[in-house]
Design a protein around this motif. Structure first.
Motif, PDB file in Angstrom:
ATOM      1  N   ASP A  58       0.981  -1.249   0.018  1.00 52.17           N
ATOM      2  CA  ASP A  58       0.134  -0.137   0.020  1.00 52.17           C
ATOM      3  C   ASP A  58       0.959   1.338  -0.010  1.00 52.17           C
ATOM      4  OD1 ASP A  58      -2.656  -1.283   0.032  1.00 52.17           O
ATOM      5  OD2 ASP A  58      -1.941  -2.112   2.227  1.00 52.17           O
ATOM      6  N   PHE A  59       2.016   1.219   0.719  1.00 51.55           N
ATOM      7  CA  PHE A  59       2.743   2.388   0.722  1.00 51.55           C
ATOM      8  C   PHE A  59       3.616   2.638  -0.382  1.00 51.55           C
ATOM      9  CE2 PHE A  59       1.692   1.558   5.130  1.00 51.55           C
ATOM     10  CZ  PHE A  59       1.230   2.644   5.616  1.00 51.55           C
ATOM     11  N   ARG A  60       4.108   1.449  -0.797  1.00 50.79           N
ATOM     12  CA  ARG A  60       4.755   1.479  -2.213  1.00 50.79           C
ATOM     13  C   ARG A  60       3.913   2.117  -3.482  1.00 50.79           C
ATOM     14  NH1 ARG A  60       9.999  -0.970  -1.812  1.00 50.79           N
ATOM     15  NH2 ARG A  60      10.031  -2.559   0.098  1.00 50.79           N
ATOM     16  N   GLY A  61       2.819   1.548  -3.522  1.00 49.63           N
ATOM     17  CA  GLY A  61       2.271   1.479  -4.686  1.00 49.63           C
ATOM     18  C   GLY A  61       0.932   2.716  -4.709  1.00 49.63           C
ATOM     19  N   TYR A  62       0.648   3.489  -3.712  1.00 47.95           N
ATOM     20  CA  TYR A  62      -0.352   4.167  -3.668  1.00 47.95           C
ATOM     21  C   TYR A  62      -0.504   5.276  -4.658  1.00 47.95           C
ATOM     22  CZ  TYR A  62       2.156   8.052  -1.406  1.00 47.95           C
ATOM     23  OH  TYR A  62       3.074   9.045  -1.091  1.00 47.95           O
ATOM     24  N   HIS A  63       0.692   5.825  -5.193  1.00 52.81           N
ATOM     25  CA  HIS A  63       0.869   6.640  -6.265  1.00 52.81           C
ATOM     26  C   HIS A  63      -0.055   6.610  -7.366  1.00 52.81           C
ATOM     27  CE1 HIS A  63       3.686   9.441  -4.006  1.00 52.81           C
ATOM     28  NE2 HIS A  63       4.380   8.206  -3.554  1.00 52.81           N
ATOM     29  N   SER A  64       0.141   5.249  -7.864  1.00 51.36           N
ATOM     30  CA  SER A  64      -0.564   4.809  -9.057  1.00 51.36           C
ATOM     31  C   SER A  64      -2.313   5.058  -8.892  1.00 51.36           C
ATOM     32  CB  SER A  64      -0.230   3.454  -9.466  1.00 51.36           C
ATOM     33  OG  SER A  64      -0.827   2.498  -8.356  1.00 51.36           O
ATOM     34  N   ALA A  65      -2.696   5.262  -7.882  1.00 47.15           N
ATOM     35  CA  ALA A  65      -4.054   5.457  -7.694  1.00 47.15           C
ATOM     36  C   ALA A  65      -4.697   6.547  -6.914  1.00 47.15           C
ATOM     37  CB  ALA A  65      -4.823   4.098  -7.000  1.00 47.15           C
ATOM     38  N   GLN A  66      -4.025   7.173  -6.392  1.00 43.86           N
ATOM     39  CA  GLN A  66      -4.160   8.248  -5.235  1.00 43.86           C
ATOM     40  C   GLN A  66      -3.054   9.123  -4.837  1.00 43.86           C
ATOM     41  OE1 GLN A  66      -4.750   5.120  -2.062  1.00 43.86           O
ATOM     42  NE2 GLN A  66      -6.006   7.041  -1.568  1.00 43.86           N
ATOM     43  N   THR A  67      -3.344  10.459  -4.500  1.00 46.55           N
ATOM     44  CA  THR A  67      -2.393  11.426  -3.984  1.00 46.55           C
ATOM     45  C   THR A  67      -2.050  10.855  -2.502  1.00 46.55           C
ATOM     46  OG1 THR A  67      -4.255  13.086  -3.267  1.00 46.55           O
ATOM     47  CG2 THR A  67      -3.163  13.206  -5.463  1.00 46.55           C
ATOM     48  N   LEU A  68      -0.951  11.630  -2.136  1.00 44.74           N
ATOM     49  CA  LEU A  68      -0.649  11.493  -0.593  1.00 44.74           C
ATOM     50  C   LEU A  68      -1.798  11.899   0.351  1.00 44.74           C
ATOM     51  CD1 LEU A  68       1.321  10.877   1.843  1.00 44.74           C
ATOM     52  CD2 LEU A  68       2.354  13.150   1.279  1.00 44.74           C
ATOM     53  N   GLU A  69      -2.241  12.941  -0.181  1.00 46.08           N
ATOM     54  CA  GLU A  69      -3.491  13.717   0.581  1.00 46.08           C
ATOM     55  C   GLU A  69      -4.708  12.616   0.614  1.00 46.08           C
ATOM     56  OE1 GLU A  69      -6.819  17.386   0.718  1.00 46.08           O
ATOM     57  OE2 GLU A  69      -4.698  17.611  -0.246  1.00 46.08           O
ATOM     58  N   GLU A  70      -4.825  12.006  -0.481  1.00 46.36           N
ATOM     59  CA  GLU A  70      -6.329  11.228  -0.607  1.00 46.36           C
ATOM     60  C   GLU A  70      -5.846   9.863   0.181  1.00 46.36           C
ATOM     61  OE1 GLU A  70      -7.809  12.113  -5.019  1.00 46.36           O
ATOM     62  OE2 GLU A  70      -5.825  10.868  -4.963  1.00 46.36           O
ATOM     63  N   PHE A  71      -4.574   9.365   0.152  1.00 44.76           N
ATOM     64  CA  PHE A  71      -4.340   8.114   1.013  1.00 44.76           C
ATOM     65  C   PHE A  71      -4.435   8.694   2.528  1.00 44.76           C
ATOM     66  CE2 PHE A  71      -0.447   5.112   1.912  1.00 44.76           C
ATOM     67  CZ  PHE A  71      -1.476   4.165   2.473  1.00 44.76           C
ATOM     68  N   ALA A  72      -3.815   9.695   2.977  1.00 47.12           N
ATOM     69  CA  ALA A  72      -4.015  10.095   4.187  1.00 47.12           C
ATOM     70  C   ALA A  72      -5.651  10.299   4.790  1.00 47.12           C
ATOM     71  CB  ALA A  72      -3.428  11.569   4.513  1.00 47.12           C
ATOM     72  N   ARG A  73      -6.291  10.830   4.019  1.00 47.96           N
ATOM     73  CA  ARG A  73      -7.901  11.023   4.164  1.00 47.96           C
ATOM     74  C   ARG A  73      -8.538   9.743   4.277  1.00 47.96           C
ATOM     75  NH1 ARG A  73      -8.865  14.257   0.499  1.00 47.96           N
ATOM     76  NH2 ARG A  73      -8.951  15.842   1.704  1.00 47.96           N
ATOM     77  N   GLU A  74      -8.170   8.759   3.432  1.00 53.68           N
ATOM     78  CA  GLU A  74      -8.686   7.421   3.311  1.00 53.68           C
ATOM     79  C   GLU A  74      -8.397   6.852   4.810  1.00 53.68           C
ATOM     80  OE1 GLU A  74      -6.997   3.468   1.743  1.00 53.68           O
ATOM     81  OE2 GLU A  74      -7.800   4.303   0.105  1.00 53.68           O
ATOM     82  N   ALA A  75      -7.155   6.834   5.115  1.00 54.15           N
ATOM     83  CA  ALA A  75      -6.632   6.209   6.256  1.00 54.15           C
ATOM     84  C   ALA A  75      -7.310   6.599   7.773  1.00 54.15           C
ATOM     85  CB  ALA A  75      -5.234   6.246   6.647  1.00 54.15           C
ATOM     86  N   ALA A  76      -7.690   7.844   7.605  1.00 51.10           N
ATOM     87  CA  ALA A  76      -8.242   8.708   8.535  1.00 51.10           C
ATOM     88  C   ALA A  76      -9.679   8.492   8.862  1.00 51.10           C
ATOM     89  CB  ALA A  76      -8.200  10.199   8.462  1.00 51.10           C
ATOM     90  N   ARG A  77     -10.236   7.668   7.736  1.00 51.72           N
ATOM     91  CA  ARG A  77     -11.828   7.395   7.861  1.00 51.72           C
ATOM     92  C   ARG A  77     -11.998   6.123   8.467  1.00 51.72           C
ATOM     93  NH1 ARG A  77     -13.485  10.058   1.914  1.00 51.72           N
ATOM     94  NH2 ARG A  77     -13.526  12.185   2.545  1.00 51.72           N
ATOM     95  N   PRO A  78     -13.251   5.997   9.044  1.00 47.48           N
ATOM     96  CA  PRO A  78     -13.687   4.705   9.586  1.00 47.48           C
ATOM     97  C   PRO A  78     -13.712   3.362   8.618  1.00 47.48           C
ATOM     98  CG  PRO A  78     -15.622   6.003   9.415  1.00 47.48           C
ATOM     99  CD  PRO A  78     -14.433   6.925   8.860  1.00 47.48           C
TER     100      PRO A  78
END
Length: 152
Positions: A58-78
């Protein structure tokens, strides 16, 4: 239709997003250097309280599908926003937001999938069965809700 508060994406303070983005970047940097990031990933998963947890991939490949901010937002949600008394009309409104590509589409997709029993329910909006090619979103929701799992 106005959705009730428990069906809306939680607002995440900018400071929390920045904190998670820093943690993601630290993990990503460690992995890029070929170092072990297990402890940092475990701490990140505990901090975000994710049921499934994130892994190295997930940490190596998130760039292909989302931005850093989107990844952080996803992780912060329930993880699994289950709402036991969700109504058909609410699901239709959520589906409308999904197909309209609302800024919070990822949240609404997760909410819809969690609150329906049909596997990959959201895929019906993008690849409906042939007899529903020209169906409205409400008709597609009715189709999704008509699914009944087979007890084994």
């Amino acid at each position: 239709m106005q959705l009730r508060p428990e069906l809306l994406p939680p607002r995440i303070p900018a400071a929390r997003l920045a904190e998670l983005a820093d943690a993601i970047t630290a993990i990503e940097d460690r992995l890029e250097r070929g170092e072990d990031a297990t402890t940092l990933i475990e701490a990140f998963n505990a901090d975000t309280d994710t049921d499934t947890g994130y892994g190295e991939y997930d940490f190596r490949g998130y760039h292909s599908a989302q931005t850093l901010e989107e990844f952080a937002r996803e992780a912060a949600r329930p993880s699994f926003p289950k709402v036991p008394d969700i109504t058909r009309d609410e699901l239709v409104e959520i589906a409308e937001r999904i197909v309209a590509v609302d800024p919070d589409t990822d949240f609404y997709v997760h909410l819809f999938e969690t609150n329906t029993v049909r596997p990959a329910a959201v895929s019906v909006f993008y690849h409906p069965p042939e007899h529903l090619q020209h169906a409205s979103v409400a008709e597609l929701v009715d189709f999704i809700l008509s699914y009944r799992p087979i007890a084994l």
